[in-house]
Design a protein around this motif. Sequence first.
Motif, PDB file in Angstrom:
ATOM      1  N   GLU A  86       0.815  -1.208   0.000  1.00  0.00           N
ATOM      2  CA  GLU A  86       0.000   0.000   0.000  1.00  0.00           C
ATOM      3  C   GLU A  86       0.854   1.267   0.000  1.00  0.00           C
ATOM      4  O   GLU A  86       0.354   2.348  -0.301  1.00  0.00           O
ATOM      5  CB  GLU A  86      -0.945   0.000   1.205  1.00  0.00           C
ATOM      6  CG  GLU A  86      -1.960  -1.130   1.160  1.00  0.00           C
ATOM      7  CD  GLU A  86      -3.045  -1.011   2.210  1.00  0.00           C
ATOM      8  OE1 GLU A  86      -3.316   0.115   2.659  1.00  0.00           O
ATOM      9  OE2 GLU A  86      -3.631  -2.055   2.576  1.00  0.00           O
ATOM     10  N   TYR A 389      -8.790   2.267  -3.775  1.00  0.00           N
ATOM     11  CA  TYR A 389      -9.632   2.169  -2.577  1.00  0.00           C
ATOM     12  C   TYR A 389     -10.036   3.584  -2.178  1.00  0.00           C
ATOM     13  O   TYR A 389      -9.228   4.505  -2.272  1.00  0.00           O
ATOM     14  CB  TYR A 389      -8.863   1.491  -1.448  1.00  0.00           C
ATOM     15  CG  TYR A 389      -9.684   1.176  -0.216  1.00  0.00           C
ATOM     16  CD1 TYR A 389     -10.436   0.008  -0.149  1.00  0.00           C
ATOM     17  CD2 TYR A 389      -9.703   2.042   0.867  1.00  0.00           C
ATOM     18  CE1 TYR A 389     -11.192  -0.290   0.987  1.00  0.00           C
ATOM     19  CE2 TYR A 389     -10.450   1.755   2.005  1.00  0.00           C
ATOM     20  CZ  TYR A 389     -11.195   0.589   2.054  1.00  0.00           C
ATOM     21  OH  TYR A 389     -11.941   0.298   3.166  1.00  0.00           O
ATOM     22  N   TRP A 432      -8.967   8.951  -2.198  1.00  0.00           N
ATOM     23  CA  TRP A 432      -8.576   7.710  -2.858  1.00  0.00           C
ATOM     24  C   TRP A 432      -7.143   7.350  -2.477  1.00  0.00           C
ATOM     25  O   TRP A 432      -6.299   8.221  -2.315  1.00  0.00           O
ATOM     26  CB  TRP A 432      -8.645   7.862  -4.372  1.00  0.00           C
ATOM     27  CG  TRP A 432     -10.015   7.896  -4.968  1.00  0.00           C
ATOM     28  CD1 TRP A 432     -10.801   8.990  -5.184  1.00  0.00           C
ATOM     29  CD2 TRP A 432     -10.750   6.774  -5.456  1.00  0.00           C
ATOM     30  NE1 TRP A 432     -11.986   8.617  -5.765  1.00  0.00           N
ATOM     31  CE2 TRP A 432     -11.981   7.262  -5.953  1.00  0.00           C
ATOM     32  CE3 TRP A 432     -10.483   5.403  -5.526  1.00  0.00           C
ATOM     33  CZ2 TRP A 432     -12.931   6.425  -6.506  1.00  0.00           C
ATOM     34  CZ3 TRP A 432     -11.442   4.568  -6.081  1.00  0.00           C
ATOM     35  CH2 TRP A 432     -12.669   5.082  -6.570  1.00  0.00           C
ATOM     36  N   GLN A 434      -4.281   3.543  -1.883  1.00  0.00           N
ATOM     37  CA  GLN A 434      -3.843   2.206  -2.288  1.00  0.00           C
ATOM     38  C   GLN A 434      -4.384   1.092  -1.402  1.00  0.00           C
ATOM     39  O   GLN A 434      -4.041  -0.069  -1.602  1.00  0.00           O
ATOM     40  CB  GLN A 434      -2.312   2.154  -2.292  1.00  0.00           C
ATOM     41  CG  GLN A 434      -1.658   3.190  -3.170  1.00  0.00           C
ATOM     42  CD  GLN A 434      -2.146   3.128  -4.610  1.00  0.00           C
ATOM     43  OE1 GLN A 434      -2.229   2.050  -5.197  1.00  0.00           O
ATOM     44  NE2 GLN A 434      -2.491   4.276  -5.185  1.00  0.00           N
ATOM     45  N   GLY A 435      -5.194   1.437  -0.413  1.00  0.00           N
ATOM     46  CA  GLY A 435      -5.747   0.410   0.452  1.00  0.00           C
ATOM     47  C   GLY A 435      -6.237   1.007   1.755  1.00  0.00           C
ATOM     48  O   GLY A 435      -6.118   2.207   2.010  1.00  0.00           O
ATOM     49  N   GLU A 436      -6.782   0.149   2.597  1.00  0.00           N
ATOM     50  CA  GLU A 436      -7.405   0.592   3.845  1.00  0.00           C
ATOM     51  C   GLU A 436      -6.379   1.221   4.792  1.00  0.00           C
ATOM     52  O   GLU A 436      -6.609   2.296   5.359  1.00  0.00           O
ATOM     53  CB  GLU A 436      -8.095  -0.600   4.510  1.00  0.00           C
ATOM     54  CG  GLU A 436      -8.980  -0.246   5.675  1.00  0.00           C
ATOM     55  CD  GLU A 436      -9.759  -1.435   6.178  1.00  0.00           C
ATOM     56  OE1 GLU A 436     -10.741  -1.235   6.915  1.00  0.00           O
ATOM     57  OE2 GLU A 436      -9.384  -2.594   5.840  1.00  0.00           O
ATOM     58  N   GLN A 635     -15.471  -1.656  -3.963  1.00  0.00           N
ATOM     59  CA  GLN A 635     -14.947  -1.060  -2.746  1.00  0.00           C
ATOM     60  C   GLN A 635     -13.869  -1.897  -2.068  1.00  0.00           C
ATOM     61  O   GLN A 635     -12.776  -1.423  -1.816  1.00  0.00           O
ATOM     62  CB  GLN A 635     -16.090  -0.781  -1.760  1.00  0.00           C
ATOM     63  CG  GLN A 635     -15.629  -0.187  -0.438  1.00  0.00           C
ATOM     64  CD  GLN A 635     -14.954   1.164  -0.584  1.00  0.00           C
ATOM     65  OE1 GLN A 635     -15.261   1.915  -1.509  1.00  0.00           O
ATOM     66  NE2 GLN A 635     -14.014   1.480   0.301  1.00  0.00           N
ATOM     67  N   ASN A 636     -14.137  -3.152  -1.765  1.00  0.00           N
ATOM     68  CA  ASN A 636     -13.152  -3.997  -1.086  1.00  0.00           C
ATOM     69  C   ASN A 636     -12.466  -4.969  -2.034  1.00  0.00           C
ATOM     70  O   ASN A 636     -11.830  -5.924  -1.594  1.00  0.00           O
ATOM     71  CB  ASN A 636     -13.825  -4.775   0.051  1.00  0.00           C
ATOM     72  CG  ASN A 636     -14.298  -3.851   1.160  1.00  0.00           C
ATOM     73  OD1 ASN A 636     -13.565  -2.981   1.606  1.00  0.00           O
ATOM     74  ND2 ASN A 636     -15.535  -4.029   1.589  1.00  0.00           N
ATOM     75  N   ILE A 638      -9.804  -4.686  -3.907  1.00  0.00           N
ATOM     76  CA  ILE A 638      -8.342  -4.772  -3.777  1.00  0.00           C
ATOM     77  C   ILE A 638      -7.956  -5.555  -2.528  1.00  0.00           C
ATOM     78  O   ILE A 638      -6.946  -6.284  -2.521  1.00  0.00           O
ATOM     79  CB  ILE A 638      -7.707  -3.364  -3.771  1.00  0.00           C
ATOM     80  CG1 ILE A 638      -6.179  -3.472  -3.840  1.00  0.00           C
ATOM     81  CG2 ILE A 638      -8.140  -2.560  -2.550  1.00  0.00           C
ATOM     82  CD1 ILE A 638      -5.646  -4.126  -5.084  1.00  0.00           C
ATOM     83  N   ILE A 639      -8.743  -5.441  -1.468  1.00  0.00           N
ATOM     84  CA  ILE A 639      -8.427  -6.161  -0.227  1.00  0.00           C
ATOM     85  C   ILE A 639      -8.534  -7.668  -0.459  1.00  0.00           C
ATOM     86  O   ILE A 639      -7.646  -8.444  -0.073  1.00  0.00           O
ATOM     87  CB  ILE A 639      -9.361  -5.709   0.908  1.00  0.00           C
ATOM     88  CG1 ILE A 639      -9.105  -4.227   1.223  1.00  0.00           C
ATOM     89  CG2 ILE A 639      -9.160  -6.561   2.152  1.00  0.00           C
ATOM     90  CD1 ILE A 639     -10.084  -3.632   2.216  1.00  0.00           C
TER      91      ILE A 639
END
Length: 681
Positions: A86, A389, A432, A434-436, A635-636, A638-639
């Motif tokens: 991330e 994300y 926006w 790269q992740g949570e 939404q999720n 990429i996770i």
Amino acid sequence: MNQKAIENTRNVAIVGPYSSGKTTLLESLLFVTGAITRKGKVTEGNTVSDSSAESRDRQMSVEVSAANTTYQDINLTFLDCPGSIEFAQETYNALVGAGAAIIVCEPVVDRVLTLAPLFKFLDDWEIPHLVFINKMDRAANNFMEVLHALKQVSSRPLLPQQYPIRQAHDLIGYIDLISEQAYHYHPGSPADPVALPDDLKEEEHQARQEMLETLADFDDHLLEELLEDIDPPQDEILQDLKKELSADQIVPVFLGMADQDYGVRPLLEALIKEAPSPKETATRRGLEPQDNGDTILQVLKTYFTPQGGRLSLVRVWQGKLTDGMILNGVRAGGIYSLMGQQQQAINEASVGDIVAIGRLEGIQTGDTLTNTNKDIKPLPKADTLKPVYALAITPENRKDEVKLSSALSKLLEEDPSLYWEQHGDTREVILWGQGEIHLQVALDRLRRKYNLPMTTHLPQIPYKETIRSSTKVHGRYKHQTGGHGAFGDVYLDIKPLNRGEGFQFHETIVGGVVPKQYIPGVETGVREYLSHGPLGFPVVDVNVTLTDGSYHSVDSSEQAFKQAARLAMTEGMPQCSPVLLEPILSITVSAPSEFTSKALQLITGRRGQILGYEGISGWKGWDQVTAYLPQAEMQNFIIELRSLTMGVGFFNWEFDHLQEVPDKLTESVLANHNGNGNGKN
């Protein structure tokens, strides 16, 4: 700085996956070279790098950190880079300025795949790199198995310079494959030379021959010696290692245990003897690495510090940097050598140095800086990663809304892989990344640095609506008060258009039944209605034609005709079989081939449509899947993708088209939209 001093400089990026021990290795390098007197620990939050509150909260690197030391009269600058995918943008931006890189990994075959994106970036940029297999005391696989796995993710031949010596499951030393000298480790001191163990002589000889044969692929003289069974001198082997490493043709491999300082001194020796000098690195980039020419720098990272304001971490590629120098029209406000968050003011910096410059307002990460008015070709910089994300953010205090855009702009200067927008349809401020974890770090910075605590929620999906059938409708607006009244009267034809044609307005008025000056009011009334259709969303792909009407010579006005048009649309649109549309994204998913089937299942399980897949050119053992995916399912995504692919899978996306929402899902979307009144779906 004279040429000899330039040769005595090295700058090295330390990279590798999360938890591989990069920060621990840096602590050991600084301790062994005498830059620090006591090693810090990540778990105790007292390391030189990872000194930001966000890093210490998570016990992981979230931004590039620089540290300087000296060893055997060589000036070394290390760049400790984040390992989490991330924060890859930080790592890539820093690598662009590095003369060499150390890839830190664990001796676990199953985790080697996580190194693939790093190897690819380093190979594409032709950045010389070494591998340090860390945590050898916890080896899940033997050395040769790990080496074989590493070879599968590198396009350059891997060349071990050491062979481990074990006692039962413990690593107790190593064999130097250049000198064939064995060493035993000792805590707190250099390894001691010992006799080569008899039970390892055959394995050592085989490993050494493989090393020499790999080198011989690049050196005809060495090849001749091997064919004639001549044992090449050590100096010749070292010379070949330096030449091939500097040209990024080979990848030397070392091993050790950074937390015990085991293997750190041989790694330092290799950096000094084999890693390229700044002159070689700059020449490979097409620059003249002299200290008396035009000054050319590149910004590797931008910081906003509580005490010193803006700091730009730069690599000096050519010429000399002096305090107060004008760079791209901006005066340098101080030059600093960094040791984590500690700054030491210096007067100048020369070729190969990585230093920080204060107050370079308007200068961005990746920019090429110069002190000349000549037309200098910008140095190549790392591509900006596409965001994958998002969160909608709102200041906890409504009064802080005016400060938000300025704070977000600074946040994006520090981290170019962030992006923010105020969505045109939903009016939400969307952040926006790269992740949570990436976004949580950004939100922490907003709170700590700019005193802007945020509330967050998932962004609304920008649904649209359209119609399936046509209708003719009449709208009359009549309003009488004291004095002049208001009168507008229109007949409209409402028809659907093909997907993507937008909105069209026409008029077929004959005989002036609606005077020309009032017709714009009709179109305005129609457009205003279409911003919020019968289902509650913006309407697209509709044709409205004004066919007839009437007016009053005194009471009519453009405003009255606008109201008449709205009344007509309000009555007519529900008769046209309105239907909900959702945005469909075109996505390209990239993952190792062994995970392709999982990626396909992930896409189809989220209402995606597979368009095809094929091997990725230049990526050994990777596939690329193209598909359509509803934005509501992104939404999720990429996770889950990272979870299924050991963290290395990634995807790019762009809006492609609007598509009707399935009936069952439409009910849910409308119920949620009408239930909370804000469309947070």
